[in-house]
Write a protein that holds these residues in place. Structure first.
Motif, mmCIF file in Angstrom:
data_model
loop_
_atom_site.group_PDB
_atom_site.id
_atom_site.type_symbol
_atom_site.label_atom_id
_atom_site.label_comp_id
_atom_site.label_asym_id
_atom_site.label_seq_id
_atom_site.Cartn_x
_atom_site.Cartn_y
_atom_site.Cartn_z
ATOM 1 N N ARG B 321 0.850 -1.190 0.000
ATOM 2 C CA ARG B 321 0.000 0.000 0.000
ATOM 3 C C ARG B 321 0.889 1.245 0.000
ATOM 4 N NH1 ARG B 321 -4.885 1.085 4.395
ATOM 5 N NH2 ARG B 321 -6.401 1.561 2.794
ATOM 6 N N LYS B 322 0.501 2.231 -0.829
ATOM 7 C CA LYS B 322 1.237 3.500 -0.832
ATOM 8 C C LYS B 322 0.790 4.320 0.375
ATOM 9 C CE LYS B 322 1.629 3.647 -5.885
ATOM 10 N NZ LYS B 322 0.986 4.179 -7.106
ATOM 11 N N LEU B 323 1.702 4.538 1.301
ATOM 12 C CA LEU B 323 1.360 5.207 2.565
ATOM 13 C C LEU B 323 1.821 6.651 2.598
ATOM 14 C CD1 LEU B 323 2.455 2.267 4.891
ATOM 15 C CD2 LEU B 323 0.118 2.807 4.129
ATOM 16 N N GLY B 324 2.625 7.030 1.623
ATOM 17 C CA GLY B 324 3.144 8.391 1.595
ATOM 18 C C GLY B 324 4.245 8.491 0.563
ATOM 19 N N HIS B 325 4.857 9.653 0.478
ATOM 20 C CA HIS B 325 6.012 9.796 -0.400
ATOM 21 C C HIS B 325 6.924 10.887 0.144
ATOM 22 C CE1 HIS B 325 3.470 13.059 -2.144
ATOM 23 N NE2 HIS B 325 4.637 13.624 -2.418
ATOM 24 N N VAL B 326 8.162 10.855 -0.330
ATOM 25 C CA VAL B 326 9.143 11.866 0.069
ATOM 26 C C VAL B 326 9.693 12.506 -1.188
ATOM 27 C CG1 VAL B 326 11.340 12.300 1.240
ATOM 28 C CG2 VAL B 326 9.767 10.559 2.135
ATOM 29 N N THR B 327 9.698 13.827 -1.229
ATOM 30 C CA THR B 327 10.249 14.534 -2.384
ATOM 31 C C THR B 327 11.506 15.296 -1.963
ATOM 32 O OG1 THR B 327 8.039 14.820 -3.319
ATOM 33 C CG2 THR B 327 9.761 16.276 -4.156
ATOM 34 N N VAL B 328 12.510 15.246 -2.799
ATOM 35 C CA VAL B 328 13.695 16.086 -2.602
ATOM 36 C C VAL B 328 13.848 16.970 -3.836
ATOM 37 C CG1 VAL B 328 14.924 14.457 -1.104
ATOM 38 C CG2 VAL B 328 15.235 14.332 -3.576
ATOM 39 N N VAL B 329 14.334 18.173 -3.618
ATOM 40 C CA VAL B 329 14.586 19.095 -4.726
ATOM 41 C C VAL B 329 15.988 19.659 -4.529
ATOM 42 C CG1 VAL B 329 13.769 21.112 -5.991
ATOM 43 C CG2 VAL B 329 12.150 19.730 -4.708
ATOM 44 N N ALA B 330 16.730 19.805 -5.600
ATOM 45 C CA ALA B 330 18.089 20.354 -5.495
ATOM 46 C C ALA B 330 18.390 21.180 -6.739
ATOM 47 C CB ALA B 330 19.105 19.224 -5.341
ATOM 48 N N ALA B 331 19.467 21.950 -6.650
ATOM 49 C CA ALA B 331 19.825 22.843 -7.751
ATOM 50 C C ALA B 331 20.407 22.079 -8.934
ATOM 51 C CB ALA B 331 20.815 23.899 -7.266
ATOM 52 N N THR B 332 20.978 20.900 -8.672
ATOM 53 C CA THR B 332 21.553 20.095 -9.749
ATOM 54 C C THR B 332 20.997 18.677 -9.680
ATOM 55 O OG1 THR B 332 23.399 19.302 -8.404
ATOM 56 C CG2 THR B 332 23.737 21.381 -9.574
ATOM 57 N N ALA B 333 21.057 17.988 -10.825
ATOM 58 C CA ALA B 333 20.583 16.605 -10.863
ATOM 59 C C ALA B 333 21.462 15.724 -9.977
ATOM 60 C CB ALA B 333 20.579 16.093 -12.307
ATOM 61 N N ALA B 334 22.759 16.030 -9.922
ATOM 62 C CA ALA B 334 23.665 15.203 -9.116
ATOM 63 C C ALA B 334 23.326 15.318 -7.631
ATOM 64 C CB ALA B 334 25.118 15.624 -9.361
ATOM 65 N N GLU B 335 23.067 16.545 -7.178
ATOM 66 C CA GLU B 335 22.721 16.733 -5.768
ATOM 67 C C GLU B 335 21.354 16.097 -5.473
ATOM 68 O OE1 GLU B 335 24.219 17.574 -3.200
ATOM 69 O OE2 GLU B 335 22.613 17.991 -1.772
ATOM 70 N N ARG B 336 20.433 16.231 -6.418
ATOM 71 C CA ARG B 336 19.133 15.579 -6.275
ATOM 72 C C ARG B 336 19.307 14.066 -6.085
ATOM 73 N NH1 ARG B 336 15.917 14.633 -10.813
ATOM 74 N NH2 ARG B 336 17.872 13.832 -11.684
ATOM 75 N N ASP B 337 20.182 13.477 -6.928
ATOM 76 C CA ASP B 337 20.379 12.032 -6.848
ATOM 77 C C ASP B 337 21.037 11.619 -5.533
ATOM 78 O OD1 ASP B 337 19.132 11.622 -9.237
ATOM 79 O OD2 ASP B 337 20.972 11.601 -10.428
#
Lengths: 350, 350
Positions: B321-337
């Motif tokens: 069951r999908k109980l939630g999610h976590v989002t991250v945002v960063a200035a670069t794709a590398a930092e996001r990853d």
């Protein structure tokens, strides 16, 4: 907005409000009751783990009562320190936070003394319960000062009218463990005593000014053993900061943080109060906020503005009432200002 | 999340749900009732101006009934077109949207024909009502295909198993006036048939691929006279796109838009449905989303992750069951990853 921030963290809020239709009713459980009604307070707090407040005029005895069974944040002491302008200024001075010249005024004799030490022009303010420009008068002559005394009554403070460059607010959050984080300094413009526009991060700051502000607000929250979000409102005058007043709560000058910061003041206030790790207070681009006071332009017109994030509070329109706000965020301060100007034009009906 | 998006616009939501404790109960008025119960539908729709849905298994007759007194969006036709995988693929092909080789399977004879035209390996799927990997089986031999047919029953489709480079989704919104906006292409990773991670904007796209996706989803929403948010899920195979399925609603692969785009899919879905101007679908930095499936790590641990935006749905934990999610945002794709990897480590219990 606190409830909106709590929802994704599965933190549910219950509201105690003397009004029967406050905005909180749309986002949480509402208890209608007076802050002086012990039974209402007891019913309200039953089952709650934490209690916070979002305006200063909550009576300290009410917080003390709910504090018997729930953890109250910010501490009631911050309310007490901030509830009297004279006591607040003495507090700032004890902590080495500069304030403008001022003196207590209760009668014609103390008014004469204040005029001699503070000088003119000045502002006469009630020491308690004033907000959004209520309970204050700018006085430029002794005659105006006498008339203001007659109007405002006793229990006043006279402050030098600071010919400030601009108003800045330092918005910070502190955890029970003592971690303090500050959002970038905010630049505020008031109209008729009500916050009109905020811009963040404030631009063109003299070297050291942001660090000075950080020092001031940090000393303040540390001294108070503060938990949650605190706003310290200051005047910038000739490159230095003079503290005007503190708001021991989430603050209108921090509404831009919903879209303009990594973590909003509302979320970090809840995180701090519940002993959870703080989120980053870094800016996301350049943000600007315009308050919707008294009236709200048509939603369709607001949403047609480029990059406008609209927040309506669901309140009945009334003169001088804050009914919502609009935030814009952009990659540059110039683009932010262009978008902000478009919002201001619409709000002004131009 | 739709209700969360509506609140700041003073758009209140009412929910009809067969379950007594759905997440919507915390953010709006709940009507508990079955979609087949005409009286429940009538009570639900009384006083509503608009009705929308956020999962595909709402019966079309229920939408038709509430549509007598309220404006329903997206159009029920989109549900009908998407409710049968075979019809859906035929629809894509009519619009010039490429799909993988496939054939209907209902019995041993049509299975034999499908094996001849589609080839192996393949996927056998129920044509109706499957989601999150339910009602499908990968088959690599004729024997496996026969066993899958016995298990899944009749009314199936066999699809070539696409050895895709990655899965992409095109998320778009259309207004009643025909304006279409697409968010940046999203890259998705599934685990056991359930969306695990999304990244947006997708990186390393071959020239023209984003425009091709825009063309596909635009033709689709225009053909359907669609209103609201639509997700078109595609495989990228050897530099070309193959449509897998459409989701005529706000979609899990668009959850990143809450923090990662100028306007979230939820807000633009409401704006479109209510005939309000659309907000920008531009990205704000590089976003990544991780679903919390089956279990949720401690809130304290989630919030300690740098840049984590936590969304819990207030659902009882249950396997898959999908109980939630976590989002991250960063200035670069590398930092996001980097941030995404930290979230994935925590979610995996490492």
């Amino acid at each position: 907005m606190l409830a909106q921030a709590g929802r994704p963290l599965d933190i549910a809020l219950r509201f105690l409000d003397p009004a029967t239709q406050p905005p909180g009713a749309a986002v949480g459980e509402l208890h209608v009751g007076r802050y002086e009604d012990a039974a209402a307070l007891d019913r309200f707090v039953a089952g709650l783990s934490h209690v916070t407040f979002e305006f200063e005029n909550v009576p300290v005895p009410a917080l003390e009562r709910v504090g018997r069974s729930a953890s109250v944040f910010p501490p009631a002491r911050a309310l007490a320190e901030g509830s009297d302008r004279l006591r607040e200024k003495a507090h700032f001075q004890r902590l080495g936070i500069p304030v403008a010249a001022h003196a207590a005024v209760d009668d014609p004799a103390s008014l004469a003394a204040a005029l001699a030490t503070v000088g003119l022009p000045a502002v006469l303010k009630t020491r308690r319960s004033g907000y959004d420009g209520k309970g204050q008068a700018v006085v430029r002559t002794e005659e105006e000062a006498r008339r203001a005394l007659a109007t405002l009554g006793t229990g006043l403070v006279m402050e030098r009218l600071v010919p400030f460059t601009r108003e800045l607010s330092a918005l910070a959050v502190r955890t029970p463990q003592g971690e303090v984080r500050m959002w970038p300094l905010v630049e505020n413009v008031h109209r008729e005593g009500i916050l009109h526009v905020s811009r963040a991060p404030a631009t063109g700051l003299a070297p050291g000014l942001e660090e000075a502000a950080r020092g001031h607000v940090t000393r303040l929250v540390e001294d108070l053993g503060f938990v949650g979000v605190m706003a310290l409102e200051m005047f910038e005058e000739g490159g230095r900061l003079l503290a005007n007043e503190m708001a021991p709560r989430v603050h209108n000058s921090g509404h831009w943080t919903i879209e303009g910061a990594e973590t909003s003041q509302f979320e970090n206030h809840l995180r701090a109060g519940l002993g959870l790790p703080l989120g980053s207070t870094a800016a996301r681009g350049h943000a600007g906020m315009v308050n919707l006071v008294g009236t709200v332009p048509p939603l369709e017109a607001l949403l047609a503005l480029e990059g406008a994030h609209v927040h309506l509070y669901g309140k009945e329109p009334r003169a001088r009432r804050k009914l919502g706000h609009v935030t814009v965020v952009a990659a540059t301060a110039a683009e932010r200002d262009r978008r902000l100007a478009a919002v201001e034009r619409l709000v002004a009906g131009r």
